[in-house]
Design a protein around this motif. Structure first.
Motif, short mmCIF file in Angstrom:
data_model
loop_
_atom_site.label_atom_id
_atom_site.label_comp_id
_atom_site.label_asym_id
_atom_site.label_seq_id
_atom_site.Cartn_x
_atom_site.Cartn_y
_atom_site.Cartn_z
N GLU A 1 115.72 80.01 126.38
CA GLU A 1 115.08 80.47 127.62
C GLU A 1 113.56 80.32 127.54
O GLU A 1 112.91 79.88 128.51
CB GLU A 1 115.46 81.93 127.88
CG GLU A 1 114.79 82.56 129.10
CD GLU A 1 115.18 81.89 130.41
OE1 GLU A 1 114.40 81.99 131.37
OE2 GLU A 1 116.25 81.26 130.46
N ARG B 1 112.73 76.70 127.98
CA ARG B 1 112.88 76.31 129.39
C ARG B 1 111.66 76.74 130.20
O ARG B 1 111.13 75.97 131.02
CB ARG B 1 114.14 76.93 129.97
CG ARG B 1 114.47 76.46 131.40
CD ARG B 1 115.63 77.25 131.98
NE ARG B 1 115.24 78.62 132.24
CZ ARG B 1 114.55 79.02 133.31
NH1 ARG B 1 114.17 78.14 134.24
NH2 ARG B 1 114.24 80.29 133.47
N VAL C 1 121.16 80.56 131.33
CA VAL C 1 119.92 80.00 130.79
C VAL C 1 119.49 78.80 131.62
O VAL C 1 118.31 78.59 131.86
CB VAL C 1 120.13 79.59 129.31
CG1 VAL C 1 118.92 78.85 128.77
CG2 VAL C 1 120.41 80.81 128.47
#
Length: 579
Positions: A514, A517, A548
């Motif tokens: 995460e 990202r 996610v």
């Protein structure tokens, strides 16, 4: 009311679940009988001298070695799942027994035997418990390099331990350097008749396989040596013999457990249980694959345990699978567990009727048999293969050998296992990472580092992390991914993670993915997953947690992800072309 036939089938099914070997006898084929009888007699011809020699190695009266060959064979035939495996005294196990018990009691004494029976009994209980809870797979964790190094170390230790018997004096020290120094210092005390018998035994052990390949070499060597000692009365000239061997079968005896030493014995028994099982499993798996059938790891664990308990109850010591006797069984045509019963019956007949000739067997001839057995344990071919293919595993193998020789059997194997675990952790914590591209003439996507002509799609970074993303490698994953993105020219618009290579993801791993990202989003790079789409959706539905990656950016394969990228690029370029 159930018919008697159904009841018998039910009882038989339950019995075979408990004792899988029974099925081989219930459904025995008559055409196998001749082969099993011949194989059983051949196995006994090898087991008799080896049992006597290994009893000497472990510090026991020769009869104890024969006891350890007898009833364990019967127990394994009933409870084991291998058709060829022969159990009995084993070089590594005997070395472990001697290393464990010598500090606690004098070899050959009643206390020493009582401790060995307890050791075998506890090792058997540990094996059965491990089999019941499904620890048969633990054999996979002692890798071939560890076992090769362990056996090489045992071989060196055994060979050094026999030098004194061949020269006619006792070696007091242990290890490798101190015994070598002691041998050099005492070489002037060499007893020449003893040395002559030992050298003669070596000559026979080398010459007989070539001159008479069908004759059991070890048995013939010891028989000839015993005849020479008896004819020329060499025992009266200082040549040691094994002495009188009591006739008769062993009595069933419950070992008296010394509770004040139980903590030490349990630790040693656990080591013996592990090594015995893993050694037996390597042999059993090899011959099962050769004869095209499967064995049950957990039942094998329990069967080795049952054989050890039976050995303890019949005045024997801890046993394991025996490579040479199993190979003899297979070579002689043994097809079922009946060969083990025939071998046990043959050994029993020798114990009842033929023990008197055994008293003339000379100790130097036994030493020669053990040295040759030790030489057969040394595996230089695997060492050469490891050197060529994996220097890390070669180092683990050599460390196991040096550990056994310098620190003893249990500490040596513990050292090797620790090194292997460290290497495993390093491999998983720092797995290889790859940036992928296409190669002309080859299907799929391949590492650009391994293929000079690999070509990356402009605007796309395909990344493969070859391990699960978990707490101890999550940071390495993130740094490797960022480095891959920074090295991609021109700067990518999509970063595609090959999820097929990521076998699992823990809480820390999900948090780091995460974070990656979000960082890529700040750079204007889209994070995309390829593979394991169904798994991720099922996991999200089961746990009710936020995803996610957006579902629209998770593709079934790398190829569909690349196609989607090209489609998006074309869609984004169309308004510009219309202006």
């Amino acid at each position: 009311m159930a018919s008697p036939t159904v009841d018998r089938r039910t009882v038989l099914a339950r019995l075979t679940r408990l004792a899988p070997g029974l099925a081989a006898f219930v459904h025995y084929r008559r055409e196998d009988l001749r082969h099993d009888i011949v194989a059983g007699v051949c196995v006994a011809s090898v087991a008799l001298p080896v049992g006597v020699a290994y009893a000497e190695l472990a510090g026991f009266n020769p009869a104890i070695g024969l006891y350890s060959c007898l009833w364990p064979l019967v127990a394994y035939a009933l409870f084991g799942t291998s058709r060829q495996l022969i159990v009995g005294p084993d070089a590594a196990t005997c070395a472990l027994i001697a290393a464990s018990l010598t500090p606690l009691a004098a070899p050959g004494s009643d206390a020493y035997l009582a401790l060995s029976m307890t050791l075998a009994f506890v090792a058997g209980l540990i094996c059965i418990a491990a089999g019941l809870i499904g620890l048969g797979a633990c054999a996979d964790f002692l890798s071939r390099p560890i076992l090769t190094g362990f056996m090489n170390g045992i071989a060196i230790s055994i060979a050094l331990g026999q030098v004194g018997k061949l020269l006619g004096f006792r070696i007091e020290t242990t290890g490798i350097i101190r015994p070598f120094i002691e041998i050099v210092e005492k070489v002037g005390q060499t007893h020449l008749p003893t040395l002559a018998v030992g050298l003669g035994a070596f000559a026979l052990l080398v010459a007989l396989p070539k001159a008479a390949p069908r004759v059991p070499t070890a048995l013939a060597t010891l028989a000839i040596a015993a005849c020479v000692v008896g004819l020329f009365s060499l025992d009266s000239h200082g040549v040691r013999t094994i002495g009188a061997v009591p006739a008769g079968l062993p009595w069933f005896t419950v070992p008296r457990i010394p509770f004040n030493k139980l903590d030490t014995l349990v630790v040693d028994a656990a080591g013996i249980a592990l090594i015995s099982f893993c050694s037996a499993m390597l042999t059993a798996r090899s011959f099962a694959a050769r004869n095209r059938y499967e064995i049950d790891d957990d039942r094998e664990f329990a069967a080795i345990g049952a054989a050890n308990i039976v050995s303890a109850l019949t005045q024997g010591f801890a046993i394991s699978g025996a490579d040479s006797r199993t190979a003899m069984n297979d070579m002689a045509g043994g097809r079922t567990q009946l060969a083990s019963l025939v071998a046990a019956a043959t050994i029993g007949l020798v114990l009842v009727f033929l023990t008197k000739p055994l008293q003339y067997v000379p100790t130097p001839a036994l030493g020669a048999v053990l040295v040759m057995a030790a030489v057969s344990l040394v595996d230089l071919a695997t060492l050469r293969t490891l050197w060529r293919e994996s220097r890390g595993e070669f180092f683990i193998c050599v460390s196991a050998t040096l550990g056994v020789v310098l620190f003893g059997s249990l500490k040596g194997i513990l050292l090797a296992v620790v090194l292997a675990l460290f290497r495993f952790i390093r491999l998983v914590a720092r797995p290889p990472c790859e940036v992928l591209g296409t190669v002309e003439g080859m299907k799929g996507f391949h590492s650009i580092a391994r293929h000079a002509n690999a070509r990356q799609t402009p605007g796309l970074c395909l990344f493969r992390f070859n391990a699960p993303i978990v707490f101890f490698n999550a940071r390495h994953f993130k740094l490797s991914a960022i480095n891959a993105i920074n090295a991609t020219v021109p700067a990518p618009r999509w970063f595609v993670l090959d999820a097929i290579a990521v076998t699992s993801l823990d809480v820390t791993g999900r948090r780091v993915v995460e974070e990656l990202r979000e960082e890529l989003a700040r750079r204007g790079v889209t994070f995309v997953l390829a593979g394991r789409r169904t798994q991720r959706l099922e996991w999200r539905e089961r746990h009710g947690l936020s995803q996610v990656v957006d579902e629209q950016l998770h593709f079934p394969t790398l190829r569909t992800a690349v196609r989607a990228f090209h489609t998006k690029q074309q869609a984004d370029s169309q308004p510009d072309s219309q202006m």
